[in-house]
Design a protein around this motif. Sequence first.
Motif, PDB file in Angstrom:
ATOM      1  N   ALA A  66       0.853  -1.199   0.000  1.00 50.71           N
ATOM      2  CA  ALA A  66       0.000   0.000   0.000  1.00 50.71           C
ATOM      3  C   ALA A  66       0.883   1.241   0.000  1.00 50.71           C
ATOM      4  N   SER A  67       0.281   2.366  -0.300  1.00 44.81           N
ATOM      5  CA  SER A  67       1.016   3.634  -0.289  1.00 44.81           C
ATOM      6  C   SER A  67       1.064   4.256   1.095  1.00 44.81           C
ATOM      7  N   SER A  68       0.234   3.748   2.029  1.00 43.41           N
ATOM      8  CA  SER A  68       0.248   4.232   3.409  1.00 43.41           C
ATOM      9  C   SER A  68      -0.339   3.151   4.299  1.00 43.41           C
ATOM     10  N   PHE A  69      -0.227   3.332   5.608  1.00 42.06           N
ATOM     11  CA  PHE A  69      -0.781   2.364   6.541  1.00 42.06           C
ATOM     12  C   PHE A  69      -2.298   2.252   6.414  1.00 42.06           C
ATOM     13  N   ASN A  70      -2.915   3.294   5.923  1.00 41.61           N
ATOM     14  CA  ASN A  70      -4.371   3.300   5.814  1.00 41.61           C
ATOM     15  C   ASN A  70      -4.877   2.645   4.533  1.00 41.61           C
ATOM     16  N   GLY A  71      -3.956   2.110   3.705  1.00 42.08           N
ATOM     17  CA  GLY A  71      -4.356   1.397   2.501  1.00 42.08           C
ATOM     18  C   GLY A  71      -4.699   2.333   1.352  1.00 42.08           C
ATOM     19  N   PRO A  72      -5.377   1.813   0.324  1.00 45.89           N
ATOM     20  CA  PRO A  72      -5.849   0.429   0.204  1.00 45.89           C
ATOM     21  C   PRO A  72      -4.692  -0.554  -0.045  1.00 45.89           C
ATOM     22  N   TRP A  73      -4.841  -1.774   0.456  1.00 42.03           N
ATOM     23  CA  TRP A  73      -3.820  -2.801   0.342  1.00 42.03           C
ATOM     24  C   TRP A  73      -4.115  -3.720  -0.834  1.00 42.03           C
ATOM     25  N   SER A  74      -3.061  -4.178  -1.500  1.00 41.99           N
ATOM     26  CA  SER A  74      -3.195  -5.128  -2.606  1.00 41.99           C
ATOM     27  C   SER A  74      -2.171  -6.240  -2.429  1.00 41.99           C
ATOM     28  N   TYR A  75      -2.447  -7.390  -3.019  1.00 42.71           N
ATOM     29  CA  TYR A  75      -1.546  -8.535  -2.914  1.00 42.71           C
ATOM     30  C   TYR A  75      -0.262  -8.248  -3.686  1.00 42.71           C
ATOM     31  N   ALA A  76       0.889  -8.466  -3.028  1.00 44.87           N
ATOM     32  CA  ALA A  76       2.174  -8.130  -3.644  1.00 44.87           C
ATOM     33  C   ALA A  76       3.062  -9.344  -3.872  1.00 44.87           C
ATOM     34  N   GLY A  77       2.592 -10.530  -3.478  1.00 49.55           N
ATOM     35  CA  GLY A  77       3.433 -11.720  -3.584  1.00 49.55           C
ATOM     36  C   GLY A  77       3.755 -12.131  -5.001  1.00 49.55           C
ATOM     37  N   ASN A  78       2.990 -11.606  -5.967  1.00 50.02           N
ATOM     38  CA  ASN A  78       3.257 -11.953  -7.354  1.00 50.02           C
ATOM     39  C   ASN A  78       4.346 -11.088  -7.978  1.00 50.02           C
ATOM     40  N   ASN A  79       4.852 -10.101  -7.246  1.00 52.23           N
ATOM     41  CA  ASN A  79       5.918  -9.251  -7.778  1.00 52.23           C
ATOM     42  C   ASN A  79       6.573  -8.500  -6.621  1.00 52.23           C
ATOM     43  N   LEU A  80       7.374  -9.202  -5.868  1.00 49.38           N
ATOM     44  CA  LEU A  80       8.009  -8.629  -4.687  1.00 49.38           C
ATOM     45  C   LEU A  80       9.350  -8.002  -5.071  1.00 49.38           C
TER      46      LEU A  80
END
Length: 753
Positions: free
Chosen positions: A315-329
Amino acid sequence: MKRISLQVLFLTLLLHFNVNAQNDLSQDIGWPRKVSGEHAVIIYYQPQIDQWENYKKLSGRFAFSMTPSGGQEVVGVASFVCDTKTDKEARTTYMHHMNYKDVRFQSLDDKQAASMKKTFISMMPEESESFSTDRILADLSPSSIKANPVQLNNDPPVIFYSAAPAILLIVEGDPVYSPVEKTNIQFVVNTNWDLFYEKSSKQYFLLENDVWLTAKDLNGPWNQTQTLPKEMSSLPTGQNFDDVKKEIPPRLSTNVPKVFYSNKPAELILTEGSPVLEKIAGTQLLYVDNSENDIFVDQAESKYYVLLSGRWFRASSFNGPWSYAGNNLPEDFSKIPENSPKGHVLASVPGTVQASDAVMLAQIPTTVVVNRSEAEANAHVTYDGNPQFAPIDGTAMNYATNTQDKVIKVGDLYYLCFQAVWFVSTSPQGPWKTADSIPAEIYEIPPSSPVYNVTYVTQTNPTSTTVECSTTAGYFGAFIVGATIGAIVSTAIVYGTGWYYPPYIYWGPGAFYPVYRPWPCTYGRAAVYNPWTGGFAVGRRAYGPYASAGTAAWYNPATGRYGRSASVQGWYGGRTAANTYNPWTGTYGHTSQAHNPYAQWGHSAVSNGSQWARSGHVTTAHGTAFGYQTSGGKEGVVTHGANGTRVHTDNGVYAGHDGNVYRKNSNGTWNQTNTLGAGNSGTRQTANTHPTTTRQTTTHKQTTATHTPSPQVTRELDRSAQTRNRGQVQSQQFQHYQRTGEGPGLGGRKRTR
């Protein structure tokens, strides 16, 4: 009077006290090892592993020295294939049914080699020799690692953040209320906290440690209160309200937490005040130091990353929004130093050695041989009313919805997976018989089904009295996913399928109390892989005093009583104290016990191993002695340690694929050797290995031809030296963690998550 050798005495005592001895087998007794017989002394070095087929059949080779009684030392290379059983809690693999396929003595002629080979095979252990699992995993070639990633749902859960003390209150769906007898109070069943509802005032009361909070709505606002309904003092005794009653009347507290509420699976990120960022050397990563969460900032992209249940979210901040990042770490994650305070996350970074170890370990089966009659006597299913079934998407099968147990209908038969053992019946109520085999269709159940985890339990080798059951990490909720780091596609471990399985709630005829049947949580609640124990754990107390939402409470209309459990799940097992039926352990009534999936009537791989061999070892200041005795009547003693033999402190001897024995010189080059200085030639040491054979005193003639390893063999030897060193370090780290609870990257603190 006949003198009894110390080794024979040791073996007799060791095997007599076999139960205690096997408990000591969790130690890594090290290499090289020594076996002494009437005809020779053999010192053999750590095996170099070529393949571990299905993590059940091990093949490799090892170097050894052999000194005949009255003769000269010779060296050789032995290739072997054996079956294995692994005790994951002890990080120990046991080799049995040893088959020495090829034994080569490069310095002997064919006639001499044949005689020595016969003596060698007659003396070497066949059963139950221990081998540190870390050493085996380190030696496996990356090309030998086979893993089938699972298509999971990686959508992010609801993620809350707080820099102040806070709790996460999860109520799955609408609140399920159950009356507290003889009061006007109701208890909320489907939550992870002690949550009550007072009907007349229409108020909720929530207990967090020693703080009482109240609100008109589950969404809040929640405020501290010192006033409770009078009937709270009348909560029944002995019905799991005892801890609640200790906090009545309320006390004023200055440590009042914020309450985050969710009606579906969620996660909570906490920092102790504003985030404190620390640099990770050699990378553009920062980590949040004042949090128990694994939170990072990538300076290159100005992005936040958090690791939850093995999954990376961005995410861009602690407040999100969050997205799955395991496909491109970002690639910098793989550069985190192992001794960093965040070194433990390497096990969740695809492409790292630690992640590969976790993937391999997840595929190693826990295997037991179960007694059919004992298993069948304990297998039973409790339904809420008549059995009800729902279809399994994408298949022709159905699963039972109104029971905590996993019952699957295949055609006209019903299959029950109970405590990781398969049973079959023509009726959903039983009687249940242990299954000889499992229909292939069952292993096509998709991850979107709440009974998916049973696809990680297999059943083989049936006899009239026993059946062999094998379980891998997927049964406990640890799954392999494909992911990328940089341009490299690799695999890693995550926890939970990511699919949401709505709980089952039953209000049947005459049921005064609701029956609440939760399915496994979506993400597993703070599940972690521990690289120093090699275990997968689920911290079910992550967001509540008893368990995560869906496992805290349930009701039985037959008894009119509810039950709650306090459970700490450990590596492949746990410790549970409960009243009433515990759906996670399968135990009944009041119990306080340690458990694994076979708690009721099974055995661990180690104790079950006594069916094919008995073994144990004792360690003193003089070294380690390992005794074994097989069902075929063969027995002996293997020793390792500081007993005056110089080679016992040197594990730097290797077997080349070309059949030669090598050591590395001080200048870094490899040198073939025909002598290892094993010593002890001419010293008779009896282990009662072959009391009926004739003592040999022949001195074998050796050739002294030198051999320079080819470039290919040199590369193989270099790799073997590196992996042997890594395996030894990993094994020592595990031993240290077992003793102290401390591991690299934990900053000297005991980490209990």
